[in-house]
Motif scaffolding. Structure first.
Motif, short mmCIF file in Angstrom:
data_model
loop_
_atom_site.label_atom_id
_atom_site.label_comp_id
_atom_site.label_asym_id
_atom_site.label_seq_id
_atom_site.Cartn_x
_atom_site.Cartn_y
_atom_site.Cartn_z
N PRO A 154 0.79 -1.24 0.00
CA PRO A 154 0.00 0.00 0.00
C PRO A 154 0.82 1.29 0.00
O PRO A 154 0.40 2.28 -0.59
N ASP A 158 5.85 -0.07 3.22
CA ASP A 158 5.53 -1.49 3.20
C ASP A 158 6.46 -2.31 2.32
O ASP A 158 6.19 -3.48 2.03
N ASP A 189 -7.77 -0.39 6.23
CA ASP A 189 -6.63 -1.30 6.32
C ASP A 189 -6.39 -1.65 7.79
O ASP A 189 -6.07 -0.78 8.61
N VAL A 191 -3.97 -2.82 9.98
CA VAL A 191 -2.52 -3.01 9.93
C VAL A 191 -2.08 -3.83 11.14
O VAL A 191 -2.34 -3.45 12.29
N ARG A 218 4.88 -5.89 2.75
CA ARG A 218 3.54 -6.13 3.31
C ARG A 218 2.56 -6.14 2.16
O ARG A 218 2.12 -5.09 1.67
N ASP A 220 0.11 -8.99 2.09
CA ASP A 220 -1.04 -9.77 2.58
C ASP A 220 -1.83 -8.84 3.50
O ASP A 220 -1.34 -8.44 4.56
N LEU A 221 -3.04 -8.51 3.09
CA LEU A 221 -3.78 -7.42 3.71
C LEU A 221 -5.13 -7.88 4.24
O LEU A 221 -5.70 -8.87 3.77
N TYR A 223 -8.71 -5.90 4.78
CA TYR A 223 -9.49 -4.69 4.59
C TYR A 223 -10.89 -4.94 5.15
O TYR A 223 -11.66 -5.75 4.60
#
Length: 259
Positions: A154, A158, A189, A191, A218, A220-221, A223
């Motif tokens: 993002p 990251d 997000d 985090v 980063r 793999d998120l 939401y």
């Protein structure tokens, strides 16, 4: 409730680690990516022995996603409604389900390969279809989240060294704009905590000692919509699962909810 997302990079290769991890962490719902198997060969029986139901979208090769749940599994949607084809087929990159009080999507966003490649355009079209598909769930009062390997960092923070990724996929303005458009449906997000070092990377290349040197990203998120985000008690990257022989190149991202 404990929800996680994990690109296992072949469930066949990672199965003993996956079963042990699920049992030791008490995870209620796992969104899994890169199964690299077929729906028929997915190890549903072994997971059922641990109390999990499985919803799977997998055709072998390099893709495949699943939702693994011991909190219930209803209203399953296999695939991305209205999603684009690539080379004549819709790849198995999305699946959604309601697990008790929470609805989730498990997604494996196309890599994009390189800027200007057909796969890059496909990636952007796929993300637009995802945005359109999740907008209704994102606006509801039920906790809802899209979890998975997005193949996009993002922000520059990251990526372990942004200078090395100039003009590369995963960090381009168009990809990040697609993520912003997804968030604009009402998602934020979530985090995670990194547990070690100062950035919560989730992926480290197998090559050139990427993990020991913490040369990570980063991508793999999680939401979540407003009700989901409000229920978050904790979130972290379980980087311990990236260690040792036979590990995936991704670590699980874990979210604990008060629902």
């Amino acid at each position: 409730m404990r929800i996680a997302t994990w690109n296992v990079n072949s469930i066949t290769a990672r199965l003993p680690r996956l079963l042990a991890w699920l049992e030791s962490t008490g995870t209620d719902v796992l969104c899994l990516q890169e199964a690299k198997t077929t729906t028929e060969d997915f190890p549903a029986a072994q997971l059922r022995d641990l109390g999990y139901e499985c919803a799977v979208n997998a055709t072998g090769r390099w893709n495949g996603v699943a939702v693994i749940s011991k909190a219930g599994l209803e209203d399953v949607v296999v695939g991305l409604p209205g999603g684009p084809d690539y080379e004549g087929v819709q790849e198995p990159r999305a699946i959604s389900a309601t697990c008790g009080p929470v609805r989730v999507w498990s997604v494996y966003v196309p890599n994009g390969r390189e800027v200007g490649h057909d796969h890059y355009g496909y990636k952007l079209r796929w993300l637009e279809a995802l945005r359109e598909s999740v907008a209704e769930d994102a606006a509801r009062e039920r906790p809802f989240a899209v979890l998975g390997d997005f193949n996009i960092a993002p922000t520059d923070e990251d990526v372990w060294d942004p200078a090395l990724f100039v003009d590369s996929t995963h960090v381009t303005p168009a990809e990040r704009a697609a993520l912003a458009a997804l968030r604009d449906t009402g998602l934020s997000d979530v985090v995670p905590r990194p547990l070690k070092y100062d950035r919560p990377y989730t992926y480290w290349d197998y090559r050139l000692l990427g993990f020991p040197k913490n040369k990570g990203m980063r991508i793999d998120l999680v939401y979540g919509n407003a009700p989901f985000a409000a229920a978050v008690k904790d979130s972290y990257v379980d980087r311990e699962e990236r260690k040792g022989k036979g590990a995936s190149d991704h670590a699980p991202v874990v979210v604990d909810l008060d629902v």
